[in-house]
Design a protein around this motif. Structure first.
Motif, short mmCIF file in Angstrom:
data_model
loop_
_atom_site.label_atom_id
_atom_site.label_comp_id
_atom_site.label_asym_id
_atom_site.label_seq_id
_atom_site.Cartn_x
_atom_site.Cartn_y
_atom_site.Cartn_z
N ASN A 87 -23.54 64.49 -55.90
CA ASN A 87 -23.32 66.30 -56.14
C ASN A 87 -23.82 66.33 -54.37
OD1 ASN A 87 -26.01 66.01 -57.06
ND2 ASN A 87 -26.27 67.77 -57.84
N SER A 88 -23.81 65.99 -53.23
CA SER A 88 -24.76 66.57 -52.00
C SER A 88 -23.55 66.71 -51.53
CB SER A 88 -25.67 65.18 -51.14
OG SER A 88 -25.82 64.57 -51.54
N LYS A 89 -24.26 67.92 -50.57
CA LYS A 89 -23.17 68.90 -49.79
C LYS A 89 -23.46 68.98 -48.56
CE LYS A 89 -20.30 71.32 -53.79
NZ LYS A 89 -20.96 70.96 -55.29
N TYR A 90 -24.52 68.82 -48.04
CA TYR A 90 -25.32 69.75 -47.25
C TYR A 90 -26.22 68.49 -45.93
CZ TYR A 90 -23.18 73.93 -48.59
OH TYR A 90 -22.15 74.64 -48.69
N GLU A 132 -22.51 71.07 -43.46
CA GLU A 132 -21.65 70.29 -44.24
C GLU A 132 -21.57 68.97 -44.31
OE1 GLU A 132 -17.99 72.10 -47.23
OE2 GLU A 132 -18.52 73.57 -45.44
N THR A 135 -15.86 67.04 -47.43
CA THR A 135 -15.79 66.27 -48.78
C THR A 135 -15.58 64.97 -49.07
OG1 THR A 135 -14.55 68.49 -49.49
CG2 THR A 135 -14.00 66.88 -50.76
N GLN A 138 -18.92 62.33 -49.51
CA GLN A 138 -19.45 63.48 -50.80
C GLN A 138 -20.20 62.55 -51.76
OE1 GLN A 138 -18.58 67.51 -51.96
NE2 GLN A 138 -18.73 68.17 -49.07
N LYS A 165 -27.58 69.96 -52.44
CA LYS A 165 -26.84 70.06 -53.61
C LYS A 165 -26.31 71.32 -53.37
CE LYS A 165 -30.37 70.50 -56.62
NZ LYS A 165 -30.34 69.49 -58.61
#
Length: 168
Positions: A87-90, A132, A135, A138, A165
């Protein structure tokens, strides 16, 4: 024996003491929020965190300034970051903006996600940027985050690298 020590005791009025306490509480709250949003973190320039994240480096070195350990250089370094829940987004990068003409690119999973250009123009020495994560990157449980010097310049003094996250 034959060693001398000096101890300094800070002094403050009641108003200054209240201000110091409020500042410390705000710093502790910001640190708590950052920890809650973090998936994984590396403190650069510290042996154990870097070895725990399988550092790979070429033409970089470590040091200590402004009460922070850091890594800088004219080459590249990378860490194997854990993203077990996916769930890492950044990518969060904390660096010292204290030197002129510094630049680096940030890669995740081999894909460039941003650049940092530093020219010692910040109002405080520690500066933070958040990029960011695409996708497609991620989904990996182990993600390599790499920082490379660019434009024939040294990179800024990188203090901390995190996967988040949620955005701060």
């Amino acid at each position: 024996h034959e060693s001398r020590y000096i101890i300094y005791f800070p002094q403050a009025s009641k108003d200054e003491l209240m201000e110091m306490k409020a500042k410390q509480e705000a710093q502790e709250e910001a640190s708590r929020v950052l920890e809650e949003k973090s998936v994984d973190a590396v403190l650069c320039g510290e042996q154990q965190p870097e070895s725990d994240h399988f550092i790979k480096q070429k033409d970089t070195w470590t040091g200590y300034d402004y009460e922070s350990h850091w890594r800088e250089g004219a080459g590249t370094f990378s860490y194997q970051m854990l993203n077990e829940t996916g769930n890492s987004k950044y990518v969060y990068i904390n660096y010292l903006d204290v030197d002129k003409l510094r630049a680096c690119a940030v890669y995740i999973g081999g894909k460039k996600i941003g650049e940092i250009k530093s020219n010692a123009e910040g109002s405080t020495p520690l500066t933070t940027v958040v990029f960011e994560i695409p996708t497609s990157s991620q989904i990996f449980k182990d993600t390599r985050v790499e920082i490379k010097a660019i434009d024939n310049l040294w990179m800024p003094k990188i203090v901390e690298v995190r996967l988040l996250k949620e955005k701060l």
